[in-house]
Design a protein around this motif. Sequence first.
Motif, PDB file in Angstrom:
ATOM      1  N   ALA A   9      71.512  -4.496  90.098  1.00 53.74           N
ATOM      2  CA  ALA A   9      71.556  -3.508  91.147  1.00 53.74           C
ATOM      3  C   ALA A   9      72.323  -3.897  92.325  1.00 53.74           C
ATOM      4  CB  ALA A   9      69.803  -3.645  91.432  1.00 53.74           C
ATOM      5  N   ALA A  10      72.376  -5.051  92.902  1.00 53.81           N
ATOM      6  CA  ALA A  10      72.910  -5.237  94.046  1.00 53.81           C
ATOM      7  C   ALA A  10      74.437  -5.088  93.535  1.00 53.81           C
ATOM      8  CB  ALA A  10      72.739  -6.785  94.464  1.00 53.81           C
ATOM      9  N   GLU A  11      75.256  -5.549  92.647  1.00 49.35           N
ATOM     10  CA  GLU A  11      76.433  -5.306  92.369  1.00 49.35           C
ATOM     11  C   GLU A  11      76.745  -3.830  92.092  1.00 49.35           C
ATOM     12  OE1 GLU A  11      77.130  -7.423  88.759  1.00 49.35           O
ATOM     13  OE2 GLU A  11      77.259  -9.483  89.854  1.00 49.35           O
ATOM     14  N   LEU A  16      75.319  -1.480  93.732  1.00 47.77           N
ATOM     15  CA  LEU A  16      75.055  -0.959  95.153  1.00 47.77           C
ATOM     16  C   LEU A  16      76.529  -1.101  96.061  1.00 47.77           C
ATOM     17  CD1 LEU A  16      73.511   0.437  97.544  1.00 47.77           C
ATOM     18  CD2 LEU A  16      72.944  -2.008  98.126  1.00 47.77           C
ATOM     19  N   PHE A  17      76.954  -2.413  95.717  1.00 53.44           N
ATOM     20  CA  PHE A  17      78.118  -2.661  96.557  1.00 53.44           C
ATOM     21  C   PHE A  17      79.464  -2.248  95.857  1.00 53.44           C
ATOM     22  CE2 PHE A  17      75.280  -6.241  98.146  1.00 53.44           C
ATOM     23  CZ  PHE A  17      75.668  -6.062  99.361  1.00 53.44           C
ATOM     24  N   SER A  24      79.630   0.837  94.665  1.00 54.22           N
ATOM     25  CA  SER A  24      79.716   2.069  95.190  1.00 54.22           C
ATOM     26  C   SER A  24      80.169   2.386  96.761  1.00 54.22           C
ATOM     27  CB  SER A  24      78.371   2.674  94.826  1.00 54.22           C
ATOM     28  OG  SER A  24      77.416   2.088  95.721  1.00 54.22           O
ATOM     29  N   LEU A  25      80.056   1.212  97.455  1.00 52.37           N
ATOM     30  CA  LEU A  25      80.775   1.275  98.948  1.00 52.37           C
ATOM     31  C   LEU A  25      81.891   1.315  98.976  1.00 52.37           C
ATOM     32  CD1 LEU A  25      78.072  -1.030 100.340  1.00 52.37           C
ATOM     33  CD2 LEU A  25      78.016   1.428 100.531  1.00 52.37           C
TER      34      LEU A  25
END
Length: 64
Positions: free
Chosen positions: A56-58, A60-61, A63-64
């Motif tokens: 989930a963290a990967e 999220l990052f 998509s930035l």
Amino acid sequence: MALFDDEPKKKPQPHEIGQDLSLLSIGELSTRIELLRAEIVRLETELEAKGSTRSAAEALFRSL
């Protein structure tokens, strides 16, 4: 009638990797196997939880 007729129950000793197993009874070995299997399930559950958090963290990052 004595107050302490029964011997106190032995608390299962934690298993140590590489421990000499020759002095353990069949019952003690079976108990340790059950405890270790339960611990493996607990570890795998935590591993999966951390893996999904990481995914989930990967995502999220990325998509930035």
